[in-house]
Motif scaffolding. Structure first.
Motif, PDB file in Angstrom:
ATOM      1  N   GLU A 143      -5.018   2.495  -1.430  1.00  0.00           N
ATOM      2  CA  GLU A 143      -3.750   2.573  -2.164  1.00  0.00           C
ATOM      3  C   GLU A 143      -3.882   3.358  -3.474  1.00  0.00           C
ATOM      4  OE1 GLU A 143      -1.720  -1.614  -0.643  1.00  0.00           O
ATOM      5  OE2 GLU A 143      -2.781  -1.555  -2.546  1.00  0.00           O
ATOM      6  N   HIS A 376      -3.941  -4.925  -9.409  1.00  0.00           N
ATOM      7  CA  HIS A 376      -3.912  -3.677  -8.643  1.00  0.00           C
ATOM      8  C   HIS A 376      -4.602  -2.564  -9.412  1.00  0.00           C
ATOM      9  CE1 HIS A 376      -1.446  -4.854  -5.264  1.00  0.00           C
ATOM     10  NE2 HIS A 376      -0.613  -5.479  -6.074  1.00  0.00           N
ATOM     11  N   VAL A 377      -5.086  -1.556  -8.675  1.00  0.00           N
ATOM     12  CA  VAL A 377      -5.701  -0.384  -9.322  1.00  0.00           C
ATOM     13  C   VAL A 377      -4.646   0.266 -10.231  1.00  0.00           C
ATOM     14  CG1 VAL A 377      -6.763   1.880  -8.933  1.00  0.00           C
ATOM     15  CG2 VAL A 377      -7.163   0.034  -7.303  1.00  0.00           C
ATOM     16  N   ASN A 403      11.761 -10.573  -7.209  1.00  0.00           N
ATOM     17  CA  ASN A 403      11.205  -9.267  -6.828  1.00  0.00           C
ATOM     18  C   ASN A 403      10.076  -8.914  -7.781  1.00  0.00           C
ATOM     19  OD1 ASN A 403      14.462  -8.173  -5.976  1.00  0.00           O
ATOM     20  ND2 ASN A 403      12.813  -8.551  -4.577  1.00  0.00           N
ATOM     21  N   GLY A 406       4.882 -10.936  -6.949  1.00  0.00           N
ATOM     22  CA  GLY A 406       3.512 -10.880  -6.407  1.00  0.00           C
ATOM     23  C   GLY A 406       3.358 -11.591  -5.074  1.00  0.00           C
ATOM     24  N   THR A 409       1.522  -9.467  -2.485  1.00  0.00           N
ATOM     25  CA  THR A 409       0.118  -9.382  -2.920  1.00  0.00           C
ATOM     26  C   THR A 409      -0.609 -10.674  -2.542  1.00  0.00           C
ATOM     27  OG1 THR A 409       0.858  -8.017  -4.761  1.00  0.00           O
ATOM     28  CG2 THR A 409      -1.343  -8.944  -4.937  1.00  0.00           C
ATOM     29  N   GLN A 449       5.331  -6.173   5.244  1.00  0.00           N
ATOM     30  CA  GLN A 449       6.727  -6.130   4.767  1.00  0.00           C
ATOM     31  C   GLN A 449       7.508  -5.007   5.436  1.00  0.00           C
ATOM     32  OE1 GLN A 449       7.015  -5.809   0.502  1.00  0.00           O
ATOM     33  NE2 GLN A 449       9.090  -6.602   0.462  1.00  0.00           N
TER      34      GLN A 449
HETATM   35  N1  LIG Z   1      -0.550  -0.888  -4.375  1.00  0.00           N
HETATM   36  C1  LIG Z   1      -0.141  -1.227  -5.589  1.00  0.00           C
HETATM   37  N2  LIG Z   1      -0.636  -0.608  -6.663  1.00  0.00           N
HETATM   38  C2  LIG Z   1      -0.237  -0.930  -7.903  1.00  0.00           C
HETATM   39  N3  LIG Z   1       0.660  -1.903  -8.159  1.00  0.00           N
HETATM   40  C3  LIG Z   1       1.189  -2.562  -7.122  1.00  0.00           C
HETATM   41  C4  LIG Z   1       0.825  -2.259  -5.779  1.00  0.00           C
HETATM   42  N4  LIG Z   1       1.506  -3.083  -4.959  1.00  0.00           N
HETATM   43  C5  LIG Z   1       2.275  -3.847  -5.749  1.00  0.00           C
HETATM   44  N5  LIG Z   1       2.079  -3.547  -7.032  1.00  0.00           N
HETATM   45  C6  LIG Z   1       2.715  -4.189  -8.187  1.00  0.00           C
HETATM   46  O1  LIG Z   1       2.436  -5.569  -8.097  1.00  0.00           O
HETATM   47  C7  LIG Z   1       3.577  -6.323  -8.409  1.00  0.00           C
HETATM   48  C8  LIG Z   1       3.863  -7.313  -7.275  1.00  0.00           C
HETATM   49  O2  LIG Z   1       4.170  -6.597  -6.108  1.00  0.00           O
HETATM   50  P1  LIG Z   1       4.468  -7.376  -4.763  1.00  0.00           P
HETATM   51  O3  LIG Z   1       4.808  -6.354  -3.743  1.00  0.00           O
HETATM   52  O4  LIG Z   1       3.376  -8.296  -4.485  1.00  0.00           O
HETATM   53  O5  LIG Z   1       5.779  -8.195  -5.178  1.00  0.00           O
HETATM   54  P2  LIG Z   1       6.757  -9.072  -4.307  1.00  0.00           P
HETATM   55  O6  LIG Z   1       6.862 -10.377  -4.982  1.00  0.00           O
HETATM   56  O7  LIG Z   1       6.356  -9.065  -2.892  1.00  0.00           O
HETATM   57  O8  LIG Z   1       8.098  -8.262  -4.505  1.00  0.00           O
HETATM   58  P3  LIG Z   1       9.371  -8.094  -3.548  1.00  0.00           P
HETATM   59  O9  LIG Z   1      10.061  -9.393  -3.469  1.00  0.00           O
HETATM   60  O10 LIG Z   1      10.176  -7.100  -4.282  1.00  0.00           O
HETATM   61  O11 LIG Z   1       8.877  -7.593  -2.244  1.00  0.00           O
HETATM   62  C9  LIG Z   1       4.713  -5.364  -8.672  1.00  0.00           C
HETATM   63  O12 LIG Z   1       4.882  -5.251 -10.042  1.00  0.00           O
HETATM   64  C10 LIG Z   1       4.224  -4.052  -8.139  1.00  0.00           C
HETATM   65  O13 LIG Z   1       4.645  -2.993  -8.943  1.00  0.00           O
END
Ligand SMILES: Nc1ncnc2c1ncn2[C@@H]1O[C@H](COP(=O)(O)OP(=O)(O)OP(=O)(O)O)[C@@H](O)[C@H]1O
Length: 640
Positions: A143, A376-377, A403, A406, A409, A449
């Motif tokens: 990523e 994350h990186v 949203n 995390g 993640t 997702q």
């Molecule tokens: N590959 C990545 N590299 C850098 N940052 C990331 C990466 N993936 C997610 N993030 C950051 O990590 C945070 C959490 O992302 P994540 O996708 O886990 O959220 P989520 O709770 O599933 O959101 P949603 O409900 O919108 O799907 C966000 O701020 C996003 O910008």
């Protein structure tokens, strides 16, 4: 073995210069592609191709020796045949030249063939190592680079191959033979030698001047070309959004800016290169004129013969030609060096955990997060910070949160796709970090997702996630996900081509196929990221019953924003903005989070359309024919 066969074999061996035949070279590439080779660097691959490159160098010796003969021929014709009227000598010389020309043709085609095989070896091994590496690098590292940047690495492989086995390699192989030509000039036309040496000195200075990019170890034009390709890849990927949201202007602006930046550099650099090329042509012309002038003066003074003059003119181009060509090859060499560094960085990257090889009993499906943190990186702070929770065994868990909180993640951490920087994720008593991704796939099913299908048929796509799945298992998983209904109605059924990325299917159809892929795993844990996104009411209703039924024998964790889906969960896990996990029974959590009571009945769980699922550890598991009835996805139950 017959003599004829032996002869044929020897002839083939001679033709291949001890290399394997073309088909074997292909097999070698295939073996490498399947990952049967050890870890390598670009240099070690080149070292592996060295025997071939040495053969090409040996052939170059003969090619360059033969290339001197036309000059010797001219010398003899002018000095002996013309002055002495030796027609017999001319015939003998012509026969000799005919034989040499034939030998020259054969040697050149041998050399080209050896370099071609070297090219296949170099390209095949680096490309397959690269592909194996990309598949083995942890998701976190993947990523960190854009898709186009990964794609550009394969162009780097082309660059390395072309330099080591194309025109650049030929020029470098020819360089030492300049000395041979100089030696011959010194023998037959000594007064000409200083002129040729002066020409060589001019060309060497030009070659040095034009090697700036090589010395700086950076070719700016190619760096800008990579940026241009990244923008282009993004525009192509986002074509639907660009069309529908009329983002044409911004797409064009981004492209024009990256394109202009590349074209400006390309224009000015190629202008410089053209100037240098023209200058080297002029230097060569000047050398020719100077040779003729100095030669004429020397012939008049009887320091050398006319034949010597003609021959030395021919030899001079042999002596200075490779050096003149070198000035044009510096960028390719510099680019190949940059490409080598980039490829070596990737080839040396740390890989995911290797398989333990242990055959452990199927876990019960109890997941535990112990003070897990993950960043994350390139992110400023942890997206998940010291979270702890106990999930399962068995039961339906809804993972909720705002949203960007995390949730996805966290789901990837539970799947072992990300390794926590702190803390542990356990499945039963096992720390996930000790197992390979493939081993974990037997214990944990996962639905990402976004649904990503690949070019091919529906059944090809389903088999991608479980190549050993029987037709019955595929059918049952499809019925369970609700995909069977629409697949069966298609003219080609399971053999329907899905198109690039599944673009011939609707979003909901793609989603159902992705859910089928997750169901094809017989794992005791199912992690689903927004499973009912894109699904209609009836399909969601059907799946709610399926999940409820499966949760009696599996641990299911699903990320969802749907209160309807949450309402059938046994427990809700809420990830708040401060990265704290709150776990509680669904009615209390829904009241707490959204201020609503569980609407009853939300889903037809009282009368499930899916028969109770038996213990998945029993033979058959998901494939048990009794696990799924031909489900009605019309939503009648929900309406009841
Ligand atoms: N590959 C990545 N590299 C850098 N940052 C990331 C990466 N993936 C997610 N993030 C950051 O990590 C945070 C959490 O992302 P994540 O996708 O886990 O959220 P989520 O709770 O599933 O959101 P949603 O409900 O919108 O799907 C966000 O701020 C996003 O910008």
């Amino acid at each position: 073995m017959s003599v004829k066969y032996l002869f044929k074999e020897r002839l083939e061996a001679l033709w291949n210069f001890g290399l394997k035949s073309g088909s074997n070279a292909g097999e070698e590439g295939e073996a490498a592609a399947l990952g049967q080779q050890g870890e390598r660097t670009v240099q070690s691959v080149i070292r592996g191709a060295l025997p071939m490159l040495k053969r090409a160098a040996l052939l170059s010796v003969f090619v360059n020796l033969v290339a001197l003969f036309p000059a010797v021929f001219s010398l003899q014709v002018y000095d002996r045949v013309i002055y002495r009227g030796g027609l017999n000598t001319l015939v003998a010389l012509l026969i000799g030249m005919a034989i040499l020309m034939a030998a020259d043709l054969i040697l050149r085609s041998f050399r080209a063939r050896v370099l071609r095989v070297a090219a296949v070896k170099i390209d095949g091994q680096i490309a397959s190592d690269l592909m194996n590496k990309i598949l083995a690098i942890p998701l976190r590292q993947l990523e960190a680079k854009s898709t186009a940047a990964w794609y550009a690495l394969f162009k780097d492989v082309d660059t390395v191959r072309v330099v080591w086995s194309g025109a650049v390699a030929m020029t470098i192989l020819d360089l030492p033979f300049a000395i041979l030509a100089l030696g011959l000039i010194a023998t037959i036309a000594l007064p000409i030698l200083p002129v040729v040496l002066a020409g060589l000195a001019c060309l060497a200075s030009l070659a040095w001047y034009s090697s700036g990019e090589f010395r700086k170890r950076r070719v700016e034009e190619f760096a800008r070309a990579r940026r241009r390709d990244e923008v282009l890849a993004e525009v192509c990927r986002g074509r639907e959004a660009i069309k529908s949201l009329v983002q044409d202007d911004s797409a064009k602006r981004a492209w024009v800016s990256s394109y202009n930046s590349w074209v400006q550099e390309s224009f000015s650099k190629n202008g410089e290169l053209e100037d240098q090329r023209e200058l080297s042509t002029t230097i060569m012309l000047c050398v020719n004129v100077a040779i003729t002038a100095v030669g004429a003066f020397s012939v008049i003074n009887q320091w050398m013969t006319v034949g010597g003059l003609i021959a030395s003119n021919m030899l001079a181009s042999k002596a200075i030609g490779p050096l003149a060509a070198l000035s044009g090859h510096w960028r390719s060499i510099a680019h190949a060096r940059e490409a080598t560094d980039r490829l070596n960085d990737v080839l040396a990257a740390q890989e995911e955990k290797q398989a333990t090889g242990l055959s452990l009993p199927m876990p019960s499906g109890a997941l535990r997060l112990e003070n897990v943190s993950y960043q994350h990186v390139g992110a400023q702070k942890e997206v998940v910070k010291t979270v702890s929770a106990q999930i399962g065994p068995r039961g339906l868990y809804g993972l909720a949160g705002d949203n960007g909180a995390g949730k996805s993640t966290l789901l990837k951490l539970l799947r072992g796709l990300y390794e926590p920087q702190e803390g542990r994720v356990l499945l039963d008593e096992y720390d996930l970090s000790q197992f390979s991704r493939v081993e974990l796939s037997k214990w944990i099913g996962f639905l990402p997702q976004t649904s990503q299908l690949f070019e091919g048929t529906i059944v090809d796509n389903l088999r991608r996630s479980n190549p050993d799945a029987s037709d019955e298992q595929i059918l049952l998983a499809s019925k369970r996900s609700g995909a069977h209904d629409f697949i069966a109605k298609m003219p080609d059924g399971y053999m329907t081509q899905v198109g690039e990325g599944g673009n011939r299917l609707s979003g909901g159809q793609r989603r159902r196929i992705a859910i089928t892929q997750a169901f094809l795993s017989d794992a005791p844990v199912l992690l689903l990221d927004e499973p009912t996104n894109d699904l209609d009411f009836a399909a969601e209703t059907h799946l709610m019953a399926v999940f409820k039924s499966l949760a009696t024998v599996k641990t299911i964790v699903m990320v969802t924003h749907s209160v309807r889906l949450m309402s059938i969960c046994d427990k809700i896990i809420y990830l708040d903005k401060a990265s704290k996990l709150h776990v509680g029974a669904t009615p209390e959590m829904l009241k707490l989070l959204y201020g609503i009571s569980v609407p009853k009945p939300v889903a037809p769980v009282a009368k499930p359309t899916v028969a109770p699922v038996t213990d998945q550890s029993a033979p058959g598991g998901l494939s048990s024919a009794s696990a799924v009835s031909d489900t009605d996805t019309s939503g009648k139950a929900a309406q009841a």
